[in-house]
Design a protein around this motif. Sequence first.
Motif, PDB file in Angstrom:
ATOM      1  N   LEU A   1     -27.923 -72.579 -36.335  1.00 28.73           N
ATOM      2  CA  LEU A   1     -27.658 -72.877 -34.921  1.00 28.73           C
ATOM      3  C   LEU A   1     -26.450 -72.046 -34.472  1.00 28.73           C
ATOM      4  CD1 LEU A   1     -29.045 -74.999 -32.970  1.00 28.73           C
ATOM      5  CD2 LEU A   1     -26.964 -76.350 -33.232  1.00 28.73           C
ATOM      6  N   PRO A   2     -26.554 -71.306 -33.370  1.00 32.58           N
ATOM      7  CA  PRO A   2     -25.486 -70.373 -32.997  1.00 32.58           C
ATOM      8  C   PRO A   2     -24.294 -71.040 -32.300  1.00 32.58           C
ATOM      9  CG  PRO A   2     -27.266 -70.240 -31.408  1.00 32.58           C
ATOM     10  CD  PRO A   2     -27.694 -71.244 -32.442  1.00 32.58           C
ATOM     11  N   VAL A   3     -23.694 -72.005 -32.977  1.00 30.93           N
ATOM     12  CA  VAL A   3     -22.506 -72.675 -32.424  1.00 30.93           C
ATOM     13  C   VAL A   3     -21.449 -72.805 -33.515  1.00 30.93           C
ATOM     14  CG1 VAL A   3     -23.888 -73.950 -30.721  1.00 30.93           C
ATOM     15  CG2 VAL A   3     -23.334 -75.023 -32.898  1.00 30.93           C
TER      16      VAL A   3
ATOM     17  N   GLU B   1     -19.029 -75.145 -27.891  1.00 31.43           N
ATOM     18  CA  GLU B   1     -20.245 -74.318 -27.950  1.00 31.43           C
ATOM     19  C   GLU B   1     -21.488 -75.179 -28.167  1.00 31.43           C
ATOM     20  OE1 GLU B   1     -19.840 -71.243 -30.862  1.00 31.43           O
ATOM     21  OE2 GLU B   1     -18.235 -70.195 -29.777  1.00 31.43           O
ATOM     22  N   PHE B   2     -21.348 -76.237 -28.969  1.00 29.83           N
ATOM     23  CA  PHE B   2     -22.481 -77.142 -29.230  1.00 29.83           C
ATOM     24  C   PHE B   2     -22.956 -77.798 -27.938  1.00 29.83           C
ATOM     25  CE2 PHE B   2     -24.224 -81.348 -30.222  1.00 29.83           C
ATOM     26  CZ  PHE B   2     -25.187 -81.039 -31.176  1.00 29.83           C
TER      27      PHE B   2
ATOM     28  N   TYR C   1     -24.626 -75.257 -25.666  1.00 23.93           N
ATOM     29  CA  TYR C   1     -25.968 -74.937 -26.163  1.00 23.93           C
ATOM     30  C   TYR C   1     -26.946 -76.066 -25.817  1.00 23.93           C
ATOM     31  CZ  TYR C   1     -29.712 -73.455 -29.338  1.00 23.93           C
ATOM     32  OH  TYR C   1     -30.918 -73.058 -29.854  1.00 23.93           O
TER      33      TYR C   1
ATOM     34  N   ALA D   1     -27.887 -75.983 -22.262  1.00 25.18           N
ATOM     35  CA  ALA D   1     -28.775 -74.854 -21.958  1.00 25.18           C
ATOM     36  C   ALA D   1     -30.180 -75.065 -22.532  1.00 25.18           C
ATOM     37  CB  ALA D   1     -28.172 -73.566 -22.503  1.00 25.18           C
ATOM     38  N   HIS D   2     -30.283 -75.970 -23.536  1.00 21.68           N
ATOM     39  CA  HIS D   2     -31.575 -76.239 -24.193  1.00 21.68           C
ATOM     40  C   HIS D   2     -31.820 -77.752 -24.244  1.00 21.68           C
ATOM     41  CE1 HIS D   2     -30.128 -72.330 -25.736  1.00 21.68           C
ATOM     42  NE2 HIS D   2     -31.405 -71.995 -25.791  1.00 21.68           N
TER      43      HIS D   2
ATOM     44  N   ILE E   1     -32.482 -79.760 -29.231  1.00 23.46           N
ATOM     45  CA  ILE E   1     -31.755 -80.053 -30.473  1.00 23.46           C
ATOM     46  C   ILE E   1     -32.270 -81.378 -31.024  1.00 23.46           C
ATOM     47  CG2 ILE E   1     -29.528 -80.663 -31.516  1.00 23.46           C
ATOM     48  CD1 ILE E   1     -28.147 -78.772 -29.629  1.00 23.46           C
TER      49      ILE E   1
ATOM     50  N   GLN F   1     -31.615 -80.006 -36.307  1.00 25.91           N
ATOM     51  CA  GLN F   1     -30.526 -79.037 -36.165  1.00 25.91           C
ATOM     52  C   GLN F   1     -29.142 -79.677 -36.185  1.00 25.91           C
ATOM     53  OE1 GLN F   1     -33.387 -78.926 -33.850  1.00 25.91           O
ATOM     54  NE2 GLN F   1     -34.155 -77.766 -35.603  1.00 25.91           N
TER      55      GLN F   1
END
Length: 329
Positions: free
Chosen positions: A138-140, A145-146, A149, A152-153, A157, A204
């Motif tokens: 996961l790109p955080v 950032e989590f 994200y 945005a999604h 998750i 995730q």
Amino acid sequence: MHHSSRRMRGLLAALSILPGMQGLAHGAGFPDKPITLVVPYAPGATTDTIARRVGALMGKALGTTIVIENKPGANGVIGATTVARAAPNGYTMLLSTDSSSVLNPLLYTNLSYNPDKDLAPVALLSDLPLVLVVNSSLPVRDLKEFVAYAKAHPGEINYGSTGNGGTFHLAGELFSQQAGIRMTHVPYKGGAPAVAAMVGNEIQALFGVVGSNLSQIRAGKLRPIALAARERMPTLPDVPTFAESGYKDFVVQVRYGLSVPKAVPRPIVEQLAAAANKALADPEFRGTFIAQGFVPPASSDPAAYQSLIDSDRRVWTDLIRQKNISLDQ
């Protein structure tokens, strides 16, 4: 006639002090046989580990043996009911958790015991703060950032737990509410399957206890994002708390304590609490459990433990009602 009435008065006077004498005799020789500590979860779980260590130390302090009896099932209901219905003589204790003391009355309409009416707290044994971990793909890197994200999604998750209505599930619901995000809850039958699902990227994110995730964190397979503790922990010194990350009220832990049937005489409850405090003061006990992510108190007593139960209940009552969470079939 005069003599017989005087004898009757004397007999009544003797009978009137018997209950007090019985209570005194009951407490004076305690314990004179082994004590059973009921663990409401399966052998090998975290609850079982702490129960066996505490049981050994308390048994030594009390001069008796403490026998561990596992009675798993129904979110701790089976074990808690067993103790609630046991003879109130101090020879049956419960390794109590958030579920048995706080959550079950909020999640079940027809519960087979009432923690307020049927159980009495003895002492808190340890808190076990939760950590939010994410799959390393996961790109955080941090909580900010989590949340970005997740916003945005929305709903993408998947976060895991050890089952509906448990602390791990509720932690995810509470954080989603506070952060204004939407995640999808995926319940598993225990901590090990949930961690395996994390490593396999079925989910995730996971709110879990530190100890269960340490090996995977150290192997680089899971990334710790934030601790739901009041302060940083020696096991994960570089991981900030939720408070440091902007969520000052997000403190969530699993609590382990001891409870007994409600009518156990006060002197016996205090004797058990004193033995629990001897266990808490043991340097080896403290060192071993702190290294595993536990936060044992320096000492505890029935009133202090009850106060924590009351404060936890206030937090979870509001959330469970708002989200309409229930374990009724």
